[in-house]
Design a protein around this motif. Structure first.
Motif, PDB file in Angstrom:
ATOM      1  N   SER A  48       0.792  -1.255   0.223  1.00  0.00           N
ATOM      2  CA  SER A  48       0.087   0.040   0.348  1.00  0.00           C
ATOM      3  C   SER A  48       0.790   1.181   0.190  1.00  0.00           C
ATOM      4  CB  SER A  48      -0.876  -0.034   1.229  1.00  0.00           C
ATOM      5  OG  SER A  48      -1.880  -1.283   1.181  1.00  0.00           O
ATOM      6  N   GLY A  49       0.150   2.413   0.053  1.00  0.00           N
ATOM      7  CA  GLY A  49       0.878   3.569   0.175  1.00  0.00           C
ATOM      8  C   GLY A  49       1.226   4.165   1.621  1.00  0.00           C
ATOM      9  N   GLY A  50       1.506   5.585   1.689  1.00  0.00           N
ATOM     10  CA  GLY A  50       1.615   6.103   2.990  1.00  0.00           C
ATOM     11  C   GLY A  50       2.742   5.586   3.628  1.00  0.00           C
ATOM     12  N   PRO A  51       2.872   5.665   5.109  1.00  0.00           N
ATOM     13  CA  PRO A  51       4.057   5.453   5.889  1.00  0.00           C
ATOM     14  C   PRO A  51       4.691   4.058   5.970  1.00  0.00           C
ATOM     15  CG  PRO A  51       2.433   6.554   7.125  1.00  0.00           C
ATOM     16  CD  PRO A  51       1.867   6.046   5.765  1.00  0.00           C
ATOM     17  N   ASP A  79      -3.824  -0.381  -3.459  1.00  0.00           N
ATOM     18  CA  ASP A  79      -4.543   0.573  -4.222  1.00  0.00           C
ATOM     19  C   ASP A  79      -3.444   1.339  -5.031  1.00  0.00           C
ATOM     20  OD1 ASP A  79      -3.564   1.786  -1.605  1.00  0.00           O
ATOM     21  OD2 ASP A  79      -4.831   3.468  -2.095  1.00  0.00           O
ATOM     22  N   ARG A  81      -2.698   5.409  -6.811  1.00  0.00           N
ATOM     23  CA  ARG A  81      -3.553   6.652  -7.367  1.00  0.00           C
ATOM     24  C   ARG A  81      -3.213   6.971  -8.677  1.00  0.00           C
ATOM     25  NH1 ARG A  81      -0.745   9.124  -2.612  1.00  0.00           N
ATOM     26  NH2 ARG A  81      -1.900   8.386  -0.722  1.00  0.00           N
ATOM     27  N   ASN A  91       2.030   5.382  -5.458  1.00  0.00           N
ATOM     28  CA  ASN A  91       2.429   4.261  -4.403  1.00  0.00           C
ATOM     29  C   ASN A  91       3.473   3.402  -5.011  1.00  0.00           C
ATOM     30  OD1 ASN A  91       0.384   5.387  -2.588  1.00  0.00           O
ATOM     31  ND2 ASN A  91      -1.034   3.881  -3.019  1.00  0.00           N
ATOM     32  N   GLY A 156      -2.191   0.241   5.106  1.00  0.00           N
ATOM     33  CA  GLY A 156      -2.136   1.499   6.120  1.00  0.00           C
ATOM     34  C   GLY A 156      -3.536   1.653   6.440  1.00  0.00           C
ATOM     35  N   GLY A 158      -5.700   5.567   7.119  1.00  0.00           N
ATOM     36  CA  GLY A 158      -6.092   6.984   7.205  1.00  0.00           C
ATOM     37  C   GLY A 158      -6.509   7.292   8.623  1.00  0.00           C
ATOM     38  N   HIS A 162      -9.876   5.077   6.418  1.00  0.00           N
ATOM     39  CA  HIS A 162      -9.770   4.459   5.110  1.00  0.00           C
ATOM     40  C   HIS A 162      -8.474   3.356   5.213  1.00  0.00           C
ATOM     41  CE1 HIS A 162      -6.814   7.413   3.637  1.00  0.00           C
ATOM     42  NE2 HIS A 162      -6.575   6.622   2.810  1.00  0.00           N
ATOM     43  N   ALA A 164      -6.642   0.938   1.902  1.00  0.00           N
ATOM     44  CA  ALA A 164      -6.446   1.170   0.537  1.00  0.00           C
ATOM     45  C   ALA A 164      -7.071   2.369   0.144  1.00  0.00           C
ATOM     46  CB  ALA A 164      -7.188  -0.288  -0.176  1.00  0.00           C
ATOM     47  N   ARG A 193      -8.266   6.971  -8.168  1.00  0.00           N
ATOM     48  CA  ARG A 193      -7.577   5.785  -7.582  1.00  0.00           C
ATOM     49  C   ARG A 193      -8.287   4.436  -8.167  1.00  0.00           C
ATOM     50  NH1 ARG A 193      -6.048   7.556  -2.013  1.00  0.00           N
ATOM     51  NH2 ARG A 193      -5.430   9.510  -1.643  1.00  0.00           N
ATOM     52  N   LYS A 216      -4.250   8.839  14.469  1.00  0.00           N
ATOM     53  CA  LYS A 216      -4.857   7.583  14.092  1.00  0.00           C
ATOM     54  C   LYS A 216      -5.791   6.972  15.304  1.00  0.00           C
ATOM     55  CE  LYS A 216      -2.960   7.844   9.896  1.00  0.00           C
ATOM     56  NZ  LYS A 216      -1.842   6.976   9.413  1.00  0.00           N
TER      57      LYS A 216
HETATM   58  O1  LIG Z   1      -4.285   7.406   0.569  1.00  0.00           O
HETATM   59  C1  LIG Z   1      -3.886   6.290   1.112  1.00  0.00           C
HETATM   60  O2  LIG Z   1      -3.806   6.308   2.445  1.00  0.00           O
HETATM   61  C2  LIG Z   1      -3.603   5.028   2.961  1.00  0.00           C
HETATM   62  C3  LIG Z   1      -3.083   5.384   4.727  1.00  0.00           C
HETATM   63  O3  LIG Z   1      -2.189   6.315   4.292  1.00  0.00           O
HETATM   64  P1  LIG Z   1      -1.925   7.419   5.391  1.00  0.00           P
HETATM   65  O4  LIG Z   1      -0.710   8.243   4.617  1.00  0.00           O
HETATM   66  O5  LIG Z   1      -3.080   8.416   5.647  1.00  0.00           O
HETATM   67  O6  LIG Z   1      -1.359   6.900   6.661  1.00  0.00           O
HETATM   68  C4  LIG Z   1      -2.757   4.392   2.401  1.00  0.00           C
HETATM   69  O7  LIG Z   1      -2.768   2.945   3.021  1.00  0.00           O
HETATM   70  C5  LIG Z   1      -3.057   3.851   0.987  1.00  0.00           C
HETATM   71  O8  LIG Z   1      -2.454   3.034   0.253  1.00  0.00           O
HETATM   72  C6  LIG Z   1      -3.055   5.547   0.176  1.00  0.00           C
HETATM   73  O9  LIG Z   1      -3.273   5.277  -1.263  1.00  0.00           O
END
Ligand SMILES: O=C1O[C@H](COP(=O)(O)O)[C@@H](O)[C@H](O)[C@H]1O
Length: 274
Positions: A48-51, A79, A81, A91, A156, A158, A162, A164, A193, A216
Motif C-alpha cells: 500500500s502507500g503512505g508511511p 491501491d 493513485r 504508491n 495502512g 488514514g 480508510h 487501500a 484511484r 490515527k
Molecule cells: O491514500 C492512501 O492512504 C492510506 C493510508 O495512508 P496515510 O498516509 O493516511 O497513513 C494508504 O494505506 C493507501 O495505500 C493510500 O493510497
C-alpha cells in the motif's frame, strides 16, 4: 512490544518505537513468506502507500536480504493513485524507491498498476491480470469466496479510517463481485484511484494494518473496539470492515495510535502479559 487478541483471528501489537515496529514487521513478513513458499511455492504480497514503506526498512537488511527466497515473491498493490509512476503521489514510486530497489525481487514479478490508461481501464486491466495469475495459482484462490487469496496484504489506515482507497461511506465499500474497482471522487487527493475491494482484502490469508501517530488513535479505537449497534452508531469505518474470512489480521500500532484503546477491557487485559 505488548500484544493482545481482541477478536477471533486478530491480534494487536503495540510498539514503543519505530525501530521495534520495523523489526517485528520484518520478522512477521519473513515468517509469512517462508510458510507461503513452503506450502504454495509462491509468495503473493500486496503493498500500500503512505508511511508503510518506511517500516519495511529492516526487511531490506541482514539477515532477510540474504535469507529470504526473493525469487518466489510476487508484488501487487492494494491501491494506487491515478498518477504517473514518477509522480510524488504514486504508491508504486514510494515502494520502488524505499523497498523494491533494495531487495532482489525479479522485476517481472512486480505487478504495478497501469499509469497510462483511464482509471476505469487501469482497474479492468489489473483485475484481468490478477484473474490470469489466480488461474495458474501464482495467487491462491479462496475456497469460500472464489476471490484471490493473497498470502499477505499490507495496509495502512488514514485518520478517517480508510484502508487501500476504500473511504468511509463510499459506495465502493458495497461491491461484492468486483475484485478491483476505481473511484473518481476520493475525499483525499488525488481524486482518481484504483483499489482492491473488501471481498479481496478479506479473502487474504494474512492482513496487516499499520497505524502510527495520535491522529490515527480515534479511528483505531472505532475499528477494533467492541461497539454496540444503536441509532447513533456511526457508519462502520472501512478499517473495521477488514475481517478476514479465513485468514488472520494483525494490527501494528505505536503507543500514540493505540492511545484511545481501552486497556481495561477484558479482551485486551487477558493477553497483557504477552
Ligand atoms: O491514500 C492512501 O492512504 C492510506 C493510508 O495512508 P496515510 O498516509 O493516511 O497513513 C494508504 O494505506 C493507501 O495505500 C493510500 O493510497
Amino acid at each position: 512490544m505488548a500484544a493482545y487478541e481482541p477478536k477471533k483471528n486478530s491480534e494487536i501489537r503495540i510498539f514503543e518505537s519505530s525501530d521495534e515496529m520495523a523489526t517485528d514487521l520484518a520478522e512477521y513478513i519473513s515468517q509469512v513468506s517462508e510458510i507461503s513458499v513452503k506450502e504454495r511455492g509462491y509468495f503473493a504480497i500486496a503493498l500500500s502507500g503512505g508511511p508503510l514503506v518506511s517500516f519495511l526498512r529492516k526487511l531490506c537488511e541482514a539477515p532477510y536480504n540474504k535469507t529470504l527466497d526473493w525469487s518466489k515473491w510476487y508484488i501487487f498493490w492494494s491501491d494506487e493513485r491515478a498518477v504517473a509512476k514518477n509522480h510524488a503521489d504514486s504508491n508504486y514510486k514510494s515502494m520502488k524507491e524505499g523497498f523494491l530497489s533494495k531487495v532482489p525481487i525479479l522485476s517481472s514479478h512486480v505487478y504495478s498498476i497501469n499509469d497510462n490508461a483511464t482509471v476505469e481501464d487501469a482497474a479492468t486491466d489489473y483485475e484481468f491480470v490478477i484473474r490470469q495469475l489466480v488461474k495458474v495459482r501464482t495467487i491462491g484462490v479462496s475456497e469460500s469466496t472464489d476471490c484471490p487469496k493473497f498470502d499477505l496484504i499490507l495496509l495502512g489506515m488514514g485518520s478517517d479510517g480508510h484502508v487501500a482507497s476504500l473511504f468511509p461511506k463510499h459506495q465502493a465499500l458495497e461491491l461484492k463481485d468486483d475484485w478491483v474497482t476505481y473511484i473518481t471522487d476520493s475525499p483525499q487527493p488525488p481524486p482518481e484511484r484504483i483499489t482492491f475491494t473488501l471481498p479481496v482484502i478479506n479473502s487474504a490469508s494474512n492482513i496487516a494494518i499499520l497505524a502510527t501517530g495520535v491522529d490515527k488513535a480515534t479511528a483505531v479505537h472505532l475499528a477494533v473496539s467492541d461497539c454496540r449497534d444503536g441509532p447513533d452508531t456511526p457508519a462502520p469505518l472501512p478499517a473495521r470492515m477488514v475481517q478476514p474470512t479465513n485468514g488472520k489480521l494483525v494490527w501494528f500500532l505505536d503507543n500514540a495510535a493505540a492511545s484511545s484503546l481501552d486497556m481495561s477491557d477484558g479482551a485486551y487485559q487477558q493477553h497483557r502479559e504477552y
